[in-house]
Design an enzyme around this catalytic site. Structure first.
Site, PDB file in Angstrom:
ATOM      1  N   ASP A   1       0.805  -1.217   0.000  1.00 49.43           N
ATOM      2  CA  ASP A   1       0.000   0.000   0.000  1.00 49.43           C
ATOM      3  C   ASP A   1       0.846   1.279   0.000  1.00 49.43           C
ATOM      4  O   ASP A   1       0.319   2.385   0.084  1.00 49.43           O
ATOM      5  CB  ASP A   1      -0.953   0.017   1.192  1.00 49.43           C
ATOM      6  CG  ASP A   1      -0.227   0.021   2.528  1.00 49.43           C
ATOM      7  OD1 ASP A   1       1.024  -0.025   2.526  1.00 49.43           O
ATOM      8  OD2 ASP A   1      -0.899   0.086   3.577  1.00 49.43           O
TER       9      ASP A   1
ATOM     10  N   GLU B   1       3.247   2.149   2.262  1.00 49.28           N
ATOM     11  CA  GLU B   1       3.807   2.542   3.552  1.00 49.28           C
ATOM     12  C   GLU B   1       5.213   1.974   3.732  1.00 49.28           C
ATOM     13  O   GLU B   1       5.547   0.917   3.186  1.00 49.28           O
ATOM     14  CB  GLU B   1       2.893   2.077   4.689  1.00 49.28           C
ATOM     15  CG  GLU B   1       1.570   2.812   4.735  1.00 49.28           C
ATOM     16  CD  GLU B   1       0.722   2.412   5.927  1.00 49.28           C
ATOM     17  OE1 GLU B   1       1.135   1.500   6.682  1.00 49.28           O
ATOM     18  OE2 GLU B   1      -0.357   3.003   6.108  1.00 49.28           O
TER      19      GLU B   1
ATOM     20  N   THR C   1      18.879  27.404 -14.753  1.00 50.15           N
ATOM     21  CA  THR C   1      19.685  28.554 -14.327  1.00 50.15           C
ATOM     22  C   THR C   1      21.128  28.393 -14.776  1.00 50.15           C
ATOM     23  O   THR C   1      21.753  29.334 -15.286  1.00 50.15           O
ATOM     24  CB  THR C   1      19.630  28.708 -12.797  1.00 50.15           C
ATOM     25  OG1 THR C   1      18.295  28.982 -12.401  1.00 50.15           O
ATOM     26  CG2 THR C   1      20.533  29.839 -12.331  1.00 50.15           C
TER      27      THR C   1
ATOM     28  N   LYS D   1      19.750  37.291 -11.077  1.00 47.22           N
ATOM     29  CA  LYS D   1      18.721  36.361 -11.542  1.00 47.22           C
ATOM     30  C   LYS D   1      17.363  36.826 -11.037  1.00 47.22           C
ATOM     31  O   LYS D   1      17.225  37.272  -9.900  1.00 47.22           O
ATOM     32  CB  LYS D   1      19.018  34.946 -11.022  1.00 47.22           C
ATOM     33  CG  LYS D   1      18.008  33.893 -11.431  1.00 47.22           C
ATOM     34  CD  LYS D   1      18.396  32.529 -10.882  1.00 47.22           C
ATOM     35  CE  LYS D   1      18.089  32.388  -9.406  1.00 47.22           C
ATOM     36  NZ  LYS D   1      18.312  31.022  -8.904  1.00 47.22           N
TER      37      LYS D   1
END
Length: 293
Positions: free
Chosen positions: A35, A37, A225, A190
């Site tokens: 499932d 987990e 970038t 930037k």
């Protein structure tokens, strides 16, 4: 001396840190149930001892972060004297400010969660903003990988290397590496669209004729970038363009994006194990742990 525990994805780095400290190693067994987990188990006992858990929270960040919290919580129940979380790549470290109304500051939540499971110390590597750790209730140490990257770059025998930071935030990293290499550095400006995420790098007239450019950052994610800066360096006459970083996430076609921009080589560390992990941060982490064990 502490016991060093790590799971499979950090096996190489964890073993190196343990060897540096001549400490006992413990594997953390893990598997995924049908499932989805996580199942986790310490393969040995450590009652009354300091336990250092080395777990990097790179993608899938949510899964790895929750597993880290489970591990630290269980360590206390199983008798650890102190728990030290070594998280080379800290998930959500870039979500450290509320820039638009209603935004969740995820980094603050991570700090509270680490405190809730009783972590005595957090050791991370080149966190995106050191200031983001100030509000953590858990004691924190931010280790720099830049001297190790600088030594590797020195071994490459680059031609008059010029260190370029893609934005002002990375300028301190560039300055440190440049000082070790005894060379020049600068940073570019930037701008990021807060909604679309699109990045624009302002042009600069750099004198790079017959010189090798090293674009240096803490994280390379999509590579866009770096590619922007590489194109500027190429137009300014760079002979060769190298990208170097601490955390090489390399999401999607990041390497292709950088190559198209003119990058000829990508260098990362083992905070995230990948094909570009040429520098180990184990010595820097071990040095930090020696001061706290």
């Amino acid at each position: 001396m502490a016991v060093i525990a790590f799971s499979q994805e950090c096996k190489s780095l964890g073993a190196r840190v343990a060897d540096e400290l001549q400490a006992r190693k413990i594997m953390i067994e893990s598997k995924i149930f049908p499932d989805g987990e996580s199942y986790l188990r310490f393969a040995a006992e450590f009652p009354g001892q300091d336990l250092v858990v080395i777990k990097s929270c790179f993608p899938q960040q949510d899964k790895r972060l929750v597993e880290l919290l489970f591990i630290l919580d269980a360590a206390r129940e199983l008798g650890a004297k102190r728990t030290i979380a070594v998280v080379p790549y800290l998930a959500y470290a870039r979500q450290d400010k509320r820039l638009r109304p209603g935004e969740v500051v995820s980094n603050s939540s991570v700090g509270r969660l680490l405190g809730a499971v009783g972590a005595d110390l957090l050791v991370t590597v080149d966190v995106h903003q050191k200031e983001s750790l100030k509000n953590y209730k858990t004691r924190t140490v931010n280790v720099s990988a830049m001297p190790l990257l600088a030594e590797y770059l020195k071994s490459m025998k680059l031609s008059q290397p010029y260190i370029l930071a893609p934005d002002k935030g990375a300028a301190a990293h560039a300055q440190l590496v440049a000082s070790i290499l005894k060379t020049d550095y600068t940073y570019l400006e930037k701008r990021r669209d807060r909604i679309t995420g699109q990045i624009v790098t302002d042009e600069r007239d750099l004198r790079l004729d017959c010189r090798d450019a090293v674009i240096l950052d803490d994280i390379i994610s999509t590579g866009s970038t770096i590619a922007n800066v590489a194109r500027i360096a190429e137009r300014c006459g760079a002979r060769k363009i190298v990208a170097a970083c601490t955390h090489a996430l390399l999401v999607g076609e990041a390497e292709v994006t950088m190559k198209r921009g003119g990058v000829t080589d990508v260098i990362g560390t083992d905070t995230i194990a990948s094909s570009v992990s040429r520098v180990s941060v184990a010595p820097a982490i071990a040095d930090s742990l020696r001061q706290h064990l």
